[in-house]
Structure formats: structure tokens, C-alpha cells
Scaffold this motif. Structure first.
Motif, PDB file in Angstrom:
ATOM      1  N   ALA A 138       0.778  -1.017  -0.027  1.00 46.24           N
ATOM      2  CA  ALA A 138      -0.040  -0.052   0.064  1.00 46.24           C
ATOM      3  C   ALA A 138       0.895   1.267  -0.150  1.00 46.24           C
ATOM      4  O   ALA A 138       0.305   2.318  -0.489  1.00 46.24           O
ATOM      5  N   GLN A 139       2.065   0.953   0.600  1.00 45.25           N
ATOM      6  CA  GLN A 139       3.035   2.296   0.546  1.00 45.25           C
ATOM      7  C   GLN A 139       4.328   1.971   0.200  1.00 45.25           C
ATOM      8  O   GLN A 139       4.472   0.906   0.165  1.00 45.25           O
ATOM      9  N   ASP A 140       5.122   3.142  -0.322  1.00 40.83           N
ATOM     10  CA  ASP A 140       6.669   2.883  -0.551  1.00 40.83           C
ATOM     11  C   ASP A 140       7.537   2.094   0.270  1.00 40.83           C
ATOM     12  O   ASP A 140       7.145   2.509   1.661  1.00 40.83           O
ATOM     13  N   LEU A 141       8.058   1.276  -0.042  1.00 42.02           N
ATOM     14  CA  LEU A 141       9.167   0.533   0.795  1.00 42.02           C
ATOM     15  C   LEU A 141       9.968   1.886   1.572  1.00 42.02           C
ATOM     16  O   LEU A 141      10.163   2.701   1.007  1.00 42.02           O
ATOM     17  N   ARG A 142      10.360   1.690   2.903  1.00 41.62           N
ATOM     18  CA  ARG A 142      11.083   2.665   3.609  1.00 41.62           C
ATOM     19  C   ARG A 142      12.519   2.437   3.024  1.00 41.62           C
ATOM     20  O   ARG A 142      13.449   3.458   3.104  1.00 41.62           O
ATOM     21  N   GLY A 143      13.000   1.164   2.948  1.00 42.51           N
ATOM     22  CA  GLY A 143      14.446   1.006   2.627  1.00 42.51           C
ATOM     23  C   GLY A 143      15.077   0.199   3.568  1.00 42.51           C
ATOM     24  O   GLY A 143      16.044  -0.380   3.499  1.00 42.51           O
ATOM     25  N   ASP A 144      14.438  -0.008   4.914  1.00 41.94           N
ATOM     26  CA  ASP A 144      15.351  -0.675   5.771  1.00 41.94           C
ATOM     27  C   ASP A 144      14.585  -2.177   5.999  1.00 41.94           C
ATOM     28  O   ASP A 144      14.886  -2.939   6.873  1.00 41.94           O
ATOM     29  N   GLU A 145      13.678  -2.430   5.032  1.00 48.05           N
ATOM     30  CA  GLU A 145      12.982  -3.778   5.253  1.00 48.05           C
ATOM     31  C   GLU A 145      13.924  -5.135   5.030  1.00 48.05           C
ATOM     32  O   GLU A 145      13.717  -5.911   5.966  1.00 48.05           O
ATOM     33  N   ALA A 146      14.606  -4.898   4.238  1.00 43.13           N
ATOM     34  CA  ALA A 146      15.415  -6.025   3.752  1.00 43.13           C
ATOM     35  C   ALA A 146      16.626  -6.293   5.007  1.00 43.13           C
ATOM     36  O   ALA A 146      16.460  -7.773   5.396  1.00 43.13           O
ATOM     37  N   ALA A 147      16.892  -5.436   5.729  1.00 49.78           N
ATOM     38  CA  ALA A 147      17.757  -5.825   6.824  1.00 49.78           C
ATOM     39  C   ALA A 147      16.974  -6.200   8.051  1.00 49.78           C
ATOM     40  O   ALA A 147      17.344  -7.376   8.752  1.00 49.78           O
ATOM     41  N   LEU A 148      15.856  -5.573   8.191  1.00 51.39           N
ATOM     42  CA  LEU A 148      14.937  -6.077   9.165  1.00 51.39           C
ATOM     43  C   LEU A 148      14.537  -7.564   9.247  1.00 51.39           C
ATOM     44  O   LEU A 148      14.490  -8.384   9.873  1.00 51.39           O
ATOM     45  N   PHE A 149      14.173  -8.025   7.859  1.00 56.34           N
ATOM     46  CA  PHE A 149      13.651  -9.491   7.391  1.00 56.34           C
ATOM     47  C   PHE A 149      14.794 -10.266   7.696  1.00 56.34           C
ATOM     48  O   PHE A 149      14.556 -11.454   7.946  1.00 56.34           O
ATOM     49  N   ALA A 150      16.133  -9.887   7.066  1.00 55.68           N
ATOM     50  CA  ALA A 150      17.189 -10.628   6.984  1.00 55.68           C
ATOM     51  C   ALA A 150      17.694 -10.967   8.514  1.00 55.68           C
ATOM     52  O   ALA A 150      18.725 -11.913   8.726  1.00 55.68           O
ATOM     53  N   SER A 151      17.320 -10.077   9.483  1.00 60.55           N
ATOM     54  CA  SER A 151      18.086 -10.098  10.871  1.00 60.55           C
ATOM     55  C   SER A 151      18.039 -11.218  11.771  1.00 60.55           C
ATOM     56  O   SER A 151      18.966 -11.739  12.499  1.00 60.55           O
ATOM     57  N   GLY A 152      17.051 -12.152  11.585  1.00 57.71           N
ATOM     58  CA  GLY A 152      16.803 -13.267  12.159  1.00 57.71           C
ATOM     59  C   GLY A 152      16.437 -12.974  13.603  1.00 57.71           C
ATOM     60  O   GLY A 152      16.484 -13.799  14.707  1.00 57.71           O
ATOM     61  N   THR A 153      15.912 -11.493  13.860  1.00 57.65           N
ATOM     62  CA  THR A 153      15.528 -11.261  15.133  1.00 57.65           C
ATOM     63  C   THR A 153      13.906 -10.676  15.361  1.00 57.65           C
ATOM     64  O   THR A 153      13.576 -10.346  16.595  1.00 57.65           O
ATOM     65  N   LEU A 154      13.395 -10.520  14.100  1.00 61.74           N
ATOM     66  CA  LEU A 154      12.053  -9.795  14.150  1.00 61.74           C
ATOM     67  C   LEU A 154      11.257 -10.888  14.777  1.00 61.74           C
ATOM     68  O   LEU A 154      10.949 -12.005  14.354  1.00 61.74           O
ATOM     69  N   MET A 155      10.588 -10.286  15.766  1.00 63.62           N
ATOM     70  CA  MET A 155       9.208 -10.874  16.305  1.00 63.62           C
ATOM     71  C   MET A 155       7.820 -10.535  16.010  1.00 63.62           C
ATOM     72  O   MET A 155       7.778  -9.285  16.151  1.00 63.62           O
ATOM     73  N   LEU A 156       7.340 -11.321  15.644  1.00 62.94           N
ATOM     74  CA  LEU A 156       6.035 -11.075  15.243  1.00 62.94           C
ATOM     75  C   LEU A 156       4.996 -11.016  16.566  1.00 62.94           C
ATOM     76  O   LEU A 156       5.263 -11.963  17.485  1.00 62.94           O
ATOM     77  N   GLU A 157       4.023 -10.311  16.541  1.00 61.99           N
ATOM     78  CA  GLU A 157       2.955 -10.332  17.751  1.00 61.99           C
ATOM     79  C   GLU A 157       2.551 -11.715  17.905  1.00 61.99           C
ATOM     80  O   GLU A 157       2.121 -12.457  17.124  1.00 61.99           O
ATOM     81  N   SER A 158       2.470 -11.962  19.578  1.00 56.92           N
ATOM     82  CA  SER A 158       1.907 -13.283  19.921  1.00 56.92           C
ATOM     83  C   SER A 158       2.822 -14.642  19.565  1.00 56.92           C
ATOM     84  O   SER A 158       2.344 -15.380  19.489  1.00 56.92           O
ATOM     85  N   GLU A 159       4.145 -14.355  19.053  1.00 52.78           N
ATOM     86  CA  GLU A 159       4.971 -15.370  18.520  1.00 52.78           C
ATOM     87  C   GLU A 159       5.877 -15.475  19.523  1.00 52.78           C
ATOM     88  O   GLU A 159       6.271 -14.596  20.477  1.00 52.78           O
ATOM     89  N   GLN A 160       6.534 -16.795  19.941  1.00 53.22           N
ATOM     90  CA  GLN A 160       7.390 -17.035  21.130  1.00 53.22           C
ATOM     91  C   GLN A 160       8.876 -16.869  20.649  1.00 53.22           C
ATOM     92  O   GLN A 160       9.748 -16.828  21.395  1.00 53.22           O
ATOM     93  N   THR A 161       9.062 -16.933  19.198  1.00 50.47           N
ATOM     94  CA  THR A 161      10.358 -17.158  18.811  1.00 50.47           C
ATOM     95  C   THR A 161      10.525 -16.229  17.485  1.00 50.47           C
ATOM     96  O   THR A 161       9.452 -15.928  17.042  1.00 50.47           O
ATOM     97  N   PRO A 162      11.804 -15.814  17.316  1.00 52.33           N
ATOM     98  CA  PRO A 162      11.885 -14.618  16.190  1.00 52.33           C
ATOM     99  C   PRO A 162      11.827 -15.536  14.825  1.00 52.33           C
ATOM    100  O   PRO A 162      12.211 -16.713  14.717  1.00 52.33           O
ATOM    101  N   LEU A 163      11.562 -14.656  13.801  1.00 49.79           N
ATOM    102  CA  LEU A 163      11.504 -15.204  12.508  1.00 49.79           C
ATOM    103  C   LEU A 163      12.878 -15.846  11.979  1.00 49.79           C
ATOM    104  O   LEU A 163      13.859 -14.967  12.355  1.00 49.79           O
ATOM    105  N   LEU A 164      12.867 -16.630  11.111  1.00 50.54           N
ATOM    106  CA  LEU A 164      14.014 -17.009  10.665  1.00 50.54           C
ATOM    107  C   LEU A 164      14.604 -15.947   9.608  1.00 50.54           C
ATOM    108  O   LEU A 164      13.573 -15.254   9.146  1.00 50.54           O
ATOM    109  N   PRO A 165      15.851 -15.777   9.188  1.00 51.39           N
ATOM    110  CA  PRO A 165      16.272 -14.816   8.227  1.00 51.39           C
ATOM    111  C   PRO A 165      15.499 -14.911   6.915  1.00 51.39           C
ATOM    112  O   PRO A 165      15.413 -16.132   6.451  1.00 51.39           O
TER     113      PRO A 165
END
Ligand code: URA
Length: 238
Positions: A138-165
Motif C-alpha cells: 500500500a505504501q512505498d518501501l522505506r528502505g530498511d525492510e531487507a535488513a529487518l527481515f534478514a536479521s533473524g531477530t524480528l518477533m511477530l506479535e504473539s509469537e514465542q520465537t523470532p522469525l528465521l532470516p
């Protein structure tokens, strides 16, 4: 296995209905010799029903190009992905099930199988088969998403473990390709929401080494052993 049971299990009808097909002489071999309900199965590829080859045998793996608007469930009030397959396929035993799910509003590559061991092998967290999605935002990408998604530390709401890179490729200011190695509930939509965006349209183009290729929307194709090998040929961890 007796022919009667084999054909009934493919969903062609109840045992009684299939018995009737035998009585009518509708079941033959490839040379037109009439076969009987009590005959042993032999090579299913040589059996004909009304002159036509039978549906694929058990151990079926197929891919569907799912359009948006269809639900991956057997009992939803809306349109179901099963409606895009031959009606017989819903009556097969063993049961033909979707391998994982796509949201109703997601289009793209959806696998089905009646082979429980294969299903588990595909969805197993150990397999980590890459799943590739194209998202319209819906909106332009900010530019920091690739690093955020690749980090291996992103926690989604109500999840117990971070997402894999996960790997993000920017295709246009509001278009991105995202490669995941796991499958959590509404994962792509929730990832972009965590990055302050909103997914307007989502399409899955690839699982492991298997792509939709030229399969038109709403169509399905049975996958042979070579395609199955391609599925595991890329993206599966050793
Ligand atoms: N992630 C989603 O958000 N939806 C899907 O259908 C698949 C992955």
C-alpha cells in the motif's frame, strides 16, 4: 488389491456404483479387453474406464495455480480450492489435502498430496523449503525492510520465537519479492505490517525448486518424479 476397490478409492463412485460400471463392461485394459471387479489391479496405467486412462494413482502430488478468492478449506461458505480440481478428487482415499495453506486473498502455487509422509517432508521445519512471494504494498518501501527481515531477530506479535532470516528483493517502490524458509500464520502480511506497511496483493511463485511456470490461473497439473525432485532440489537443508 482388487480392481473394484482401487477404482472406488480413486473417487469414481461407491463400491456399488463402481460395481455397476464393471457390469456395463466400462472397465477394460489398454487393448479393450473387459476387466472384472474381482481382477487384481496389475498395472493401473493399463486400465481404462470408458476408454479413458484412470486418474493418477495414490502417491499423487499436484500443483494448482490458486486464484485469489478461494479458501484452502473443505468447509467454508465461500469458494473452495477443491472446486478447481475434478470433483472426484475430493472423494479419493487416501484423502488429497493441500500442503500448507494460502490465505483466501493470496494467489499462486499451492500443492496438494495424498501422501502423508511427503506432506510432512514438504512442510517440515527441518526441510526449510524456500517459499517465494511477490507482494504489492500500500505504501512505498522505506528502505530498511531487507535488513529487518534478514536479521533473524524480528518477533511477530504473539509469537514465542523470532522469525528465521528472510530475503527481500525490491522490485519497484511498492513491489517486493520475499523468500521465506518457514511458514507461520499470515507471515508475509504480518512481516510487512511489522515494517509499517500493508500488503494489498500477494502471490506465491515458487516452493523449493518448483515454480508455477506457465500454468494458467485456476489450472492444476500432476507432478511427476522429476518435478518432485525439483521441489526438493533447491532450498532443502541437508
Ligand atoms: N503469508 C501470508 O501472509 N499469506 C499467505 O497466504 C502466505 C504467506
Amino acid at each position: 488389491m482388487k480392481l473394484l476397490r482401487y477404482i472406488a478409492n480413486l473417487g469414481y463412485g461407491s463400491r456399488r456404483q463402481v460395481q455397476q460400471l464393471f457390469r456395463e463392461g466400462a472397465v477394460t485394459d489398454a487393448d479393450g479387453e473387459v476387466l472384472y471387479a474381482d481382477d487384481e489391479l496389475g498395472d493401473p496405467a493399463r486400465v481404462r474406464l470408458d476408454g479413458e486412462p484412470l486418474d493418477p494413482p495414490p502417491g499423487l502430488l499436484l500443483m494448482l495455480h490458486k486464484p485469489a478468492g478461494y479458501t484452502c478449506s473443505t468447509k467454508d461458505s465461500g469458494r473452495l480450492v477443491y472446486e478447481l480440481l475434478p470433483p472426484r478428487f475430493r472423494l479419493r482415499s487416501p484423502l488429497l489435502s493441500p500442503v500448507g495453506r494460502l490465505d483466501r486473498d493470496t494467489s499462486g502455487l499451492l500443492l496438494f498430496t495424498d501422501d502423508g509422509a511427503l506432506l510432512h517432508r514438504i512442510i517440515s521445519p527441518k526441510a526449510q523449503l524456500a517459499k517465494v512471494y511477490e507482494a504489492t504494498l500500500a505504501q512505498d518501501l522505506r528502505g530498511d525492510e531487507a535488513a529487518l527481515f534478514a536479521s533473524g531477530t524480528l518477533m511477530l506479535e504473539s509469537e514465542q520465537t523470532p522469525l528465521l532470516p528472510a530475503q527481500l528483493q525490491v522490485l519497484a517502490p511498492r513491489q517486493a519479492r520475499l523468500t521465506l524458509h518457514e511458514g507461520r500464520y499470515h507471515q508475509v502480511r504480518r512481516m510487512f505490517a511489522a515494517a509499517g506497511n500493508h500488503v494489498q496483493a500477494l502471490h506465491r511463485s515458487r516452493i523449493g525448486g518448483l515454480a508455477l511456470d506457465e500454468l494458467p490461473e485456476g489450472q492444476w497439473r500432476a507432478l511427476d518424479a522429476a518435478a518432485q525432485a525439483r521441489l526438493f532440489g533447491a532450498g532443502e537443508a541437508a
